[in-house]
Design an enzyme around this catalytic site. Structure first.
Site, PDB file in Angstrom:
ATOM      1  N   LYS A  74      -2.654  -1.515   7.419  1.00 58.08           N
ATOM      2  CA  LYS A  74      -4.068  -1.150   7.355  1.00 58.08           C
ATOM      3  C   LYS A  74      -4.922  -2.217   8.033  1.00 58.08           C
ATOM      4  O   LYS A  74      -5.849  -1.907   8.777  1.00 58.08           O
ATOM      5  CB  LYS A  74      -4.498  -0.971   5.899  1.00 58.08           C
ATOM      6  CG  LYS A  74      -5.978  -0.646   5.727  1.00 58.08           C
ATOM      7  CD  LYS A  74      -6.348  -0.515   4.270  1.00 58.08           C
ATOM      8  CE  LYS A  74      -7.844  -0.234   4.117  1.00 58.08           C
ATOM      9  NZ  LYS A  74      -8.244  -0.107   2.697  1.00 58.08           N
ATOM     10  N   ARG A  96       0.852  -1.193   0.000  1.00 62.54           N
ATOM     11  CA  ARG A  96       0.000   0.000   0.000  1.00 62.54           C
ATOM     12  C   ARG A  96       0.884   1.238   0.000  1.00 62.54           C
ATOM     13  O   ARG A  96       1.971   1.241   0.573  1.00 62.54           O
ATOM     14  CB  ARG A  96      -0.943  -0.008   1.208  1.00 62.54           C
ATOM     15  CG  ARG A  96      -1.945  -1.161   1.179  1.00 62.54           C
ATOM     16  CD  ARG A  96      -2.831  -1.166   2.402  1.00 62.54           C
ATOM     17  NE  ARG A  96      -3.794  -2.273   2.342  1.00 62.54           N
ATOM     18  CZ  ARG A  96      -3.566  -3.495   2.788  1.00 62.54           C
ATOM     19  NH1 ARG A  96      -2.405  -3.777   3.357  1.00 62.54           N
ATOM     20  NH2 ARG A  96      -4.486  -4.436   2.682  1.00 62.54           N
ATOM     21  N   ARG A 119      -1.281  -2.521  -6.974  1.00 64.99           N
ATOM     22  CA  ARG A 119      -1.663  -3.752  -6.280  1.00 64.99           C
ATOM     23  C   ARG A 119      -2.549  -4.624  -7.179  1.00 64.99           C
ATOM     24  O   ARG A 119      -2.336  -5.828  -7.307  1.00 64.99           O
ATOM     25  CB  ARG A 119      -2.381  -3.412  -4.972  1.00 64.99           C
ATOM     26  CG  ARG A 119      -1.432  -2.805  -3.946  1.00 64.99           C
ATOM     27  CD  ARG A 119      -2.156  -2.234  -2.728  1.00 64.99           C
ATOM     28  NE  ARG A 119      -2.904  -3.220  -1.976  1.00 64.99           N
ATOM     29  CZ  ARG A 119      -2.397  -4.101  -1.140  1.00 64.99           C
ATOM     30  NH1 ARG A 119      -1.077  -4.140  -0.974  1.00 64.99           N
ATOM     31  NH2 ARG A 119      -3.172  -4.927  -0.454  1.00 64.99           N
ATOM     32  N   HIS A 134      -2.369   3.319  -5.969  1.00 68.01           N
ATOM     33  CA  HIS A 134      -2.966   2.105  -5.405  1.00 68.01           C
ATOM     34  C   HIS A 134      -3.172   1.031  -6.478  1.00 68.01           C
ATOM     35  O   HIS A 134      -3.273  -0.161  -6.170  1.00 68.01           O
ATOM     36  CB  HIS A 134      -4.299   2.443  -4.746  1.00 68.01           C
ATOM     37  CG  HIS A 134      -4.873   1.327  -3.942  1.00 68.01           C
ATOM     38  ND1 HIS A 134      -4.368   0.950  -2.711  1.00 68.01           N
ATOM     39  CD2 HIS A 134      -5.898   0.458  -4.199  1.00 68.01           C
ATOM     40  CE1 HIS A 134      -5.062  -0.070  -2.237  1.00 68.01           C
ATOM     41  NE2 HIS A 134      -5.991  -0.390  -3.125  1.00 68.01           N
ATOM     42  N   HIS A 176      -3.894  -9.199   2.445  1.00 72.69           N
ATOM     43  CA  HIS A 176      -5.345  -9.215   2.606  1.00 72.69           C
ATOM     44  C   HIS A 176      -5.700 -10.125   3.773  1.00 72.69           C
ATOM     45  O   HIS A 176      -5.041 -11.134   4.006  1.00 72.69           O
ATOM     46  CB  HIS A 176      -6.021  -9.703   1.328  1.00 72.69           C
ATOM     47  CG  HIS A 176      -6.008  -8.671   0.240  1.00 72.69           C
ATOM     48  ND1 HIS A 176      -6.202  -8.982  -1.082  1.00 72.69           N
ATOM     49  CD2 HIS A 176      -5.818  -7.318   0.285  1.00 72.69           C
ATOM     50  CE1 HIS A 176      -6.141  -7.875  -1.819  1.00 72.69           C
ATOM     51  NE2 HIS A 176      -5.904  -6.859  -1.011  1.00 72.69           N
ATOM     52  N   TYR A 234      -0.940 -19.568  10.069  1.00 73.35           N
ATOM     53  CA  TYR A 234      -0.242 -20.725   9.500  1.00 73.35           C
ATOM     54  C   TYR A 234       0.260 -20.402   8.095  1.00 73.35           C
ATOM     55  O   TYR A 234       1.412 -20.657   7.752  1.00 73.35           O
ATOM     56  CB  TYR A 234      -1.194 -21.923   9.472  1.00 73.35           C
ATOM     57  CG  TYR A 234      -0.611 -23.150   8.809  1.00 73.35           C
ATOM     58  CD1 TYR A 234       0.296 -23.964   9.485  1.00 73.35           C
ATOM     59  CD2 TYR A 234      -0.958 -23.494   7.508  1.00 73.35           C
ATOM     60  CE1 TYR A 234       0.844 -25.087   8.885  1.00 73.35           C
ATOM     61  CE2 TYR A 234      -0.421 -24.613   6.895  1.00 73.35           C
ATOM     62  CZ  TYR A 234       0.475 -25.408   7.589  1.00 73.35           C
ATOM     63  OH  TYR A 234       1.005 -26.523   6.986  1.00 73.35           O
TER      64      TYR A 234
END
Length: 424
Positions: free
Chosen positions: A293, A266, A366, A363, A389, A399
């Site tokens: 974020k 970001r 991404r 942005h 995310h 994990y």
């Protein structure tokens, strides 16, 4: 026989010219005026107004102020006011402290006073970027506006409605605003923050109920349409790289833009990055959880490709040390990192953003990486992990964060190698 009359010595009152001409000596000394008012000249040349008086069977001294901040005429007026208090049996210093206490109590119950308390209470749980955003806009529109000085108990819904609508549809600039057009997104945030301030006032006993609890954002602000950056095609990336090579602006901005392309973090995560987060020898960048974020998922690891390390070494070669250790310190504000709009302004200069362009903003790197990496056959879960995310299954998220590192290292290098094939 005529007797000699006694000689009466008359005391001259101080004048501004005498005060200005007073020089420091080896010891502090006094220049007397009238009514026991005098100016104390220190050995450093500082000049302080003092008043001697007697009250409660003891000699006292009242510090009136420093010259020239307090001029001669004002010092005499303050002396007369102090002498009236003394005649009423009140020490002037006690009166001043009480006045300050009452003023602070009154300020604490203003909308701005409550807003300051609310920010101090909540900010430990905010990211530094969000805390600065809240503080900046509340200072600009509340503290420096009409709302801030009102007692929180006297603020009505209409006061907030006027503020929110004014910000959403303004036609002129005020304060430090960058544009003279409305800012619906800021207005939406202000409505949320003001409501939180009212709730805090209720919790601290200053208010019975939140006066804007029933105000809906949709009734106050027309939300701007959401603009999702479409991903760049391979040819558009090729064009971007060519324009970066010819970019006439600061080299650091070009490097920041290319780093976004190669790491697809970001924008705020890159702008506020510090050198202490990087280990070039281990080829890894660890972004602290506090700067992410998405909260509650811990630190975010970004494997560094050889191309990214080369850019970082170039940046370090001409970037001097700065107090906060930022990779991209703000050119205008020494205590801040690169502005949130800098990279988008660079993209405008390159014809990718702004009026008449494809509307590609920082942005969008991404989405570009996500689209092309999926087309290149990398696993969706590995790409999503690198994009930081949130995985709704927190156990799985922890994990996967560990298990995907080897794949993410390979993916990030393959991505950088692919970008190299598009150069020039």
């Amino acid at each position: 026989m005529i007797r000699d009359r006694p000689i009466v010595k008359t005391r001259k009152l101080l004048t501004d010219s005498v005060i200005r001409a007073a020089k420091p000596g080896p010891k502090p000394y006094k220049l007397s005026d009238s009514g026991r008012l005098y100016l104390l000249v220190s050995t450093a040349g500082k000049k302080y107004w003092k008043l001697n008086y007697r009250l409660d069977h003891r000699d006292c001294t009242y510090a009136i102020g420093e010259y020239p901040h307090v001029g001669l005429q004002e010092a005499r007026e303050l002396r007369d006011a102090a002498r009236k208090l003394i005649s009423d049996g009140v020490h002037p210093e006690d009166h001043k402290k009480e006045a300050i206490r009452l003023r602070r109590l009154a300020e604490a119950d203003t909308f701005w006073g409550v807003a300051e308390e609310w920010m101090a209470h909540k900010s430990p749980g905010w990211s530094p970027y969000y805390a600065k955003q809240v503080k900046t806009y509340l200072e600009r529109y509340v503290r420096d506006g009409e709302l801030g000085a009102l007692p929180v108990s006297k603020v009505v819904a209409l006061d907030v409605v006027r503020l929110i609508r004014g910000v959403a549809s303004r036609a002129t600039k005020s304060g430090a605003e960058r544009k003279s057009v409305g800012a619906p997104s800021i207005a939406i945030n202000l409505r949320q923050w003001c409501s939180s301030v009212f709730r805090y006032a209720v919790l601290t006993g200053r208010l019975g109920a939140n006066p804007i609890a029933d105000l809906q954002t949709k009734d106050l602000v027309i939300r701007p349409p959401v603009k999702n950056n479409r991903p760049l095609s391979s040819e558009e990336i090729r064009g971007l790289l060519a324009k970066l090579k010819e970019y006439k602006g600061a080299r650091s901005v070009a490097i920041a833009t290319e780093l976004l392309l190669l790491t697809f973090v970001r924008t705020g995560e890159l702008r506020a990055a510090t050198w202490g987060e990087f280990s070039l020898s281990d080829a890894v960048w660890t972004i602290p959880a506090a700067r992410m974020k998405v909260k509650g998922v811990g630190d975010h690891v970004v494997p560094l490709s050889l191309q990214v390390i080369a850019l970082l070494r170039e940046l370090a070669s001409f970037r001097g040390c700065n107090k906060a250790g930022w990779l991209f310190p703000n050119a205008r504000q020494a205590d801040s990192c690169m502005s949130a709009t800098t990279i988008n302004r660079a993209l405008e200069r390159m014809g990718l953003n702004g009026e008449g362009s494809i509307g590609f903003s920082a942005h969008g790197f991404r989405g570009t990486a996500s689209t092309l990496l999926n087309e290149m056959g990398f696993r969706y879960s590995v790409i999503e992990s690198q994009l930081a995310h949130r995985d709704r299954n927190q156990v799985a998220a922890t994990y996967n964060k560990a298990q995907y590192i080897p794949e993410r290292i390979r993916m990030m290098q393959k991505w950088a190698d692919y970008i190299d094939t598009l150069r020039f």
